[in-house]
Scaffold this motif. Sequence first.
Motif, PDB file in Angstrom:
ATOM      1  N   ARG A 141       3.911  19.200 -48.561  1.00  0.00           N
ATOM      2  CA  ARG A 141       2.676  18.596 -48.387  1.00  0.00           C
ATOM      3  C   ARG A 141       1.646  19.761 -48.605  1.00  0.00           C
ATOM      4  NH1 ARG A 141       3.846  16.922 -42.279  1.00  0.00           N
ATOM      5  NH2 ARG A 141       4.949  18.925 -42.128  1.00  0.00           N
ATOM      6  N   VAL A 142       2.095  20.896 -48.838  1.00  0.00           N
ATOM      7  CA  VAL A 142       1.057  21.704 -48.894  1.00  0.00           C
ATOM      8  C   VAL A 142       1.352  22.913 -50.104  1.00  0.00           C
ATOM      9  CG1 VAL A 142       0.166  21.893 -46.601  1.00  0.00           C
ATOM     10  CG2 VAL A 142       1.879  23.345 -47.275  1.00  0.00           C
ATOM     11  N   LEU A 143       0.347  23.565 -50.817  1.00  0.00           N
ATOM     12  CA  LEU A 143       0.593  24.523 -51.802  1.00  0.00           C
ATOM     13  C   LEU A 143       1.224  25.620 -50.965  1.00  0.00           C
ATOM     14  CD1 LEU A 143      -3.005  24.772 -53.712  1.00  0.00           C
ATOM     15  CD2 LEU A 143      -0.768  23.537 -54.340  1.00  0.00           C
ATOM     16  N   VAL A 144       1.998  26.454 -51.909  1.00  0.00           N
ATOM     17  CA  VAL A 144       2.665  27.701 -51.286  1.00  0.00           C
ATOM     18  C   VAL A 144       1.616  28.877 -51.555  1.00  0.00           C
ATOM     19  CG1 VAL A 144       4.343  29.455 -51.854  1.00  0.00           C
ATOM     20  CG2 VAL A 144       4.997  27.216 -52.323  1.00  0.00           C
ATOM     21  N   PRO A 145       1.467  29.328 -50.172  1.00  0.00           N
ATOM     22  CA  PRO A 145       0.306  30.349 -50.056  1.00  0.00           C
ATOM     23  C   PRO A 145       0.527  31.524 -51.107  1.00  0.00           C
ATOM     24  CG  PRO A 145       1.250  30.017 -47.763  1.00  0.00           C
ATOM     25  CD  PRO A 145       2.004  29.401 -48.795  1.00  0.00           C
ATOM     26  N   ARG A 146      -0.563  31.766 -51.890  1.00  0.00           N
ATOM     27  CA  ARG A 146      -0.683  32.939 -52.785  1.00  0.00           C
ATOM     28  C   ARG A 146      -2.133  33.252 -53.113  1.00  0.00           C
ATOM     29  NH1 ARG A 146       1.385  28.134 -54.999  1.00  0.00           N
ATOM     30  NH2 ARG A 146       0.249  27.251 -56.541  1.00  0.00           N
ATOM     31  N   SER A 147      -3.081  33.196 -52.422  1.00  0.00           N
ATOM     32  CA  SER A 147      -4.303  33.365 -52.639  1.00  0.00           C
ATOM     33  C   SER A 147      -4.732  34.800 -52.839  1.00  0.00           C
ATOM     34  CB  SER A 147      -5.278  32.611 -51.886  1.00  0.00           C
ATOM     35  OG  SER A 147      -6.714  32.999 -52.063  1.00  0.00           O
ATOM     36  N   PRO A 148      -5.545  35.414 -53.772  1.00  0.00           N
ATOM     37  CA  PRO A 148      -6.006  36.724 -53.726  1.00  0.00           C
ATOM     38  C   PRO A 148      -6.960  36.966 -52.709  1.00  0.00           C
ATOM     39  CG  PRO A 148      -7.184  35.337 -55.518  1.00  0.00           C
ATOM     40  CD  PRO A 148      -6.010  34.459 -54.897  1.00  0.00           C
ATOM     41  N   ILE A 149      -7.381  36.000 -51.999  1.00  0.00           N
ATOM     42  CA  ILE A 149      -8.446  36.113 -50.623  1.00  0.00           C
ATOM     43  C   ILE A 149      -7.457  37.099 -49.550  1.00  0.00           C
ATOM     44  CG2 ILE A 149      -9.118  34.922 -48.723  1.00  0.00           C
ATOM     45  CD1 ILE A 149     -10.388  32.994 -50.708  1.00  0.00           C
ATOM     46  N   ALA A 150      -6.153  37.209 -49.599  1.00  0.00           N
ATOM     47  CA  ALA A 150      -5.561  37.697 -48.867  1.00  0.00           C
ATOM     48  C   ALA A 150      -5.836  39.271 -48.722  1.00  0.00           C
ATOM     49  CB  ALA A 150      -4.045  37.679 -49.081  1.00  0.00           C
ATOM     50  N   GLU A 151      -5.970  39.902 -50.007  1.00  0.00           N
ATOM     51  CA  GLU A 151      -6.612  41.050 -50.024  1.00  0.00           C
ATOM     52  C   GLU A 151      -7.880  41.492 -49.528  1.00  0.00           C
ATOM     53  OE1 GLU A 151      -6.329  42.972 -53.888  1.00  0.00           O
ATOM     54  OE2 GLU A 151      -4.016  42.470 -54.191  1.00  0.00           O
ATOM     55  N   LEU A 152      -8.702  40.527 -49.589  1.00  0.00           N
ATOM     56  CA  LEU A 152     -10.209  40.507 -48.904  1.00  0.00           C
ATOM     57  C   LEU A 152     -10.116  40.331 -47.489  1.00  0.00           C
ATOM     58  CD1 LEU A 152     -12.146  38.425 -51.639  1.00  0.00           C
ATOM     59  CD2 LEU A 152     -12.065  40.734 -51.416  1.00  0.00           C
ATOM     60  N   ILE A 153      -9.078  39.671 -46.997  1.00  0.00           N
ATOM     61  CA  ILE A 153      -8.858  39.597 -45.650  1.00  0.00           C
ATOM     62  C   ILE A 153      -8.615  40.936 -45.016  1.00  0.00           C
ATOM     63  CG2 ILE A 153      -7.693  38.328 -43.674  1.00  0.00           C
ATOM     64  CD1 ILE A 153      -7.553  35.729 -45.376  1.00  0.00           C
ATOM     65  N   ASP A 154      -7.715  41.578 -45.814  1.00  0.00           N
ATOM     66  CA  ASP A 154      -7.272  42.829 -45.325  1.00  0.00           C
ATOM     67  C   ASP A 154      -8.084  43.964 -45.134  1.00  0.00           C
ATOM     68  OD1 ASP A 154      -4.640  44.572 -44.679  1.00  0.00           O
ATOM     69  OD2 ASP A 154      -5.415  45.424 -46.493  1.00  0.00           O
ATOM     70  N   GLY A 155      -9.296  43.771 -46.156  1.00  0.00           N
ATOM     71  CA  GLY A 155     -10.482  44.600 -46.078  1.00  0.00           C
ATOM     72  C   GLY A 155     -11.555  44.060 -45.195  1.00  0.00           C
ATOM     73  N   ARG A 156     -11.216  43.024 -44.446  1.00  0.00           N
ATOM     74  CA  ARG A 156     -12.313  42.185 -43.630  1.00  0.00           C
ATOM     75  C   ARG A 156     -13.481  41.946 -44.326  1.00  0.00           C
ATOM     76  NH1 ARG A 156     -12.033  43.056 -38.038  1.00  0.00           N
ATOM     77  NH2 ARG A 156     -14.230  43.621 -37.955  1.00  0.00           N
ATOM     78  N   PHE A 157     -13.608  41.748 -45.685  1.00  0.00           N
ATOM     79  CA  PHE A 157     -14.382  40.871 -46.436  1.00  0.00           C
ATOM     80  C   PHE A 157     -15.480  42.020 -46.792  1.00  0.00           C
ATOM     81  CE2 PHE A 157     -12.523  37.394 -45.020  1.00  0.00           C
ATOM     82  CZ  PHE A 157     -12.057  36.744 -45.876  1.00  0.00           C
ATOM     83  N   GLU A 158     -15.180  43.472 -46.534  1.00  0.00           N
ATOM     84  CA  GLU A 158     -16.271  44.481 -47.019  1.00  0.00           C
ATOM     85  C   GLU A 158     -16.498  44.671 -48.139  1.00  0.00           C
ATOM     86  OE1 GLU A 158     -14.957  47.656 -44.654  1.00  0.00           O
ATOM     87  OE2 GLU A 158     -15.326  46.890 -42.939  1.00  0.00           O
ATOM     88  N   PRO A 159     -17.628  45.011 -48.737  1.00  0.00           N
ATOM     89  CA  PRO A 159     -18.818  45.190 -47.967  1.00  0.00           C
ATOM     90  C   PRO A 159     -19.807  44.016 -47.866  1.00  0.00           C
ATOM     91  CG  PRO A 159     -19.315  46.003 -50.335  1.00  0.00           C
ATOM     92  CD  PRO A 159     -17.949  45.219 -50.301  1.00  0.00           C
ATOM     93  N   TRP A 160     -19.232  43.095 -48.028  1.00  0.00           N
ATOM     94  CA  TRP A 160     -20.305  41.595 -48.270  1.00  0.00           C
ATOM     95  C   TRP A 160     -20.824  40.967 -47.110  1.00  0.00           C
ATOM     96  CZ3 TRP A 160     -15.775  42.254 -50.946  1.00  0.00           C
ATOM     97  CH2 TRP A 160     -15.756  42.673 -52.298  1.00  0.00           C
ATOM     98  N   LEU A 161     -19.878  41.259 -46.089  1.00  0.00           N
ATOM     99  CA  LEU A 161     -20.271  40.734 -44.536  1.00  0.00           C
ATOM    100  C   LEU A 161     -21.187  41.605 -43.899  1.00  0.00           C
ATOM    101  CD1 LEU A 161     -16.984  39.033 -43.087  1.00  0.00           C
ATOM    102  CD2 LEU A 161     -19.164  37.781 -43.653  1.00  0.00           C
ATOM    103  N   GLU A 162     -22.256  41.394 -43.424  1.00  0.00           N
ATOM    104  CA  GLU A 162     -23.100  42.258 -42.972  1.00  0.00           C
ATOM    105  C   GLU A 162     -22.881  42.459 -41.470  1.00  0.00           C
ATOM    106  OE1 GLU A 162     -27.116  40.621 -44.012  1.00  0.00           O
ATOM    107  OE2 GLU A 162     -26.854  41.361 -45.900  1.00  0.00           O
ATOM    108  N   ARG A 163     -22.236  41.420 -40.933  1.00  0.00           N
ATOM    109  CA  ARG A 163     -21.801  41.662 -39.307  1.00  0.00           C
ATOM    110  C   ARG A 163     -20.629  40.826 -39.279  1.00  0.00           C
ATOM    111  NH1 ARG A 163     -23.059  36.661 -37.248  1.00  0.00           N
ATOM    112  NH2 ARG A 163     -24.531  35.294 -38.294  1.00  0.00           N
ATOM    113  N   GLU A 164     -20.037  40.908 -37.926  1.00  0.00           N
ATOM    114  CA  GLU A 164     -18.793  40.213 -37.601  1.00  0.00           C
ATOM    115  C   GLU A 164     -18.961  38.604 -37.725  1.00  0.00           C
ATOM    116  OE1 GLU A 164     -15.531  41.173 -35.908  1.00  0.00           O
ATOM    117  OE2 GLU A 164     -15.766  42.900 -37.092  1.00  0.00           O
TER     118      GLU A 164
END
Length: 339
Positions: A141-164
């Motif tokens: 019913r869903v795609l198998v997870p494989r998005s490159p966003i995983a790497e951005l999550i690991d880095g907490r979306f730095e430096p783009w997020l200015e705050r939590e």
Amino acid sequence: IEKPAWRAILPVFVCIRGCSPAAWRVKWQPALNKDSSIMSEYAALHSIQDLVRWGVSRFHQAELFFGHGTDNAWDESRLLVLHALYLPWETPQEYLHCRITDEERDAVVALLEERIRLRMPAAYLTGHARFAGLDFVVDERVLVPRSPIAELIDGRFEPWLEREPLRILDLCTGSGCIGIASAYAFPEAEVVLADLSADALAVAEQNIEMHELAERVEARWSDGFDGLAGERFDLIVSNPPYVDAEDMSLLPDEYRHEPEMGLAAGDDGLDLVRRMLAEAADYLTEDGVLVKTSGGLSDDWTYRRYKDEDIWAFQTVNKPAVPKGAHPVDAFIGRKLKA
């Protein structure tokens, strides 16, 4: 120039440690015919390593495609063998020389043969996949997870997020893996998992329950942003469908098991991307950020359309390294600029 079948496919990440082997034992083991000629072939397989090697050879012989959690026959065979034997992916190498029982060998061979016969991604056979270091329930019913966003999550979306971020939207959520992983990265945030598919939302709800995040993560139906009127988010993450019609016709058999609506996006692959980028600013806070994966034709179109606009400032984030054989895909980071 003829485009390769995998051109628009997201990069892959190893899905390790399958779970709940009892679920597939009932479903898959009857496929093995003990009276067939294959019995003599695998009767000489005595160790875990023997089974892994045998699986690799069979996978190469069958010309399988690997793009759903592994990118090669060895990792795919090892994943399935260890799953069938109730062993974790991290099993030490010396354990692979341990002998197996006849019953264990039958179970492993049955699972490997089903991978070949059905050309079904390993994650669907095991019922689980790993994403951003976390385990997720998955099925067809869903795609198998494989998005490159995983790497951005690991880095907490730095430096783009200015705050939590206090509110996060995972649009086109599927299994909910991106949103749930983001909830772990930002423990104070409320997260909405939105999808057009009721089937996908049912899987996402399973994962919310499994991760015990119901107090701050919810699954909600939405066609694009249509079900989110009046809401604002500090972070919008999305892995939208973006495969064009030509590439859809060229995808390997393994991708035919995935829901088409999670991959196909019209003749040019831009059906949802156009809508998303046109409307996203209305759902972001003043310093909010949009992160979306993209590939195929949508890469060039997104850059050309928005590079000179005042509303969006895009940066292309290239994966610093991709598994051998994987296609590098970018994530576009968009920030609503202050007036």
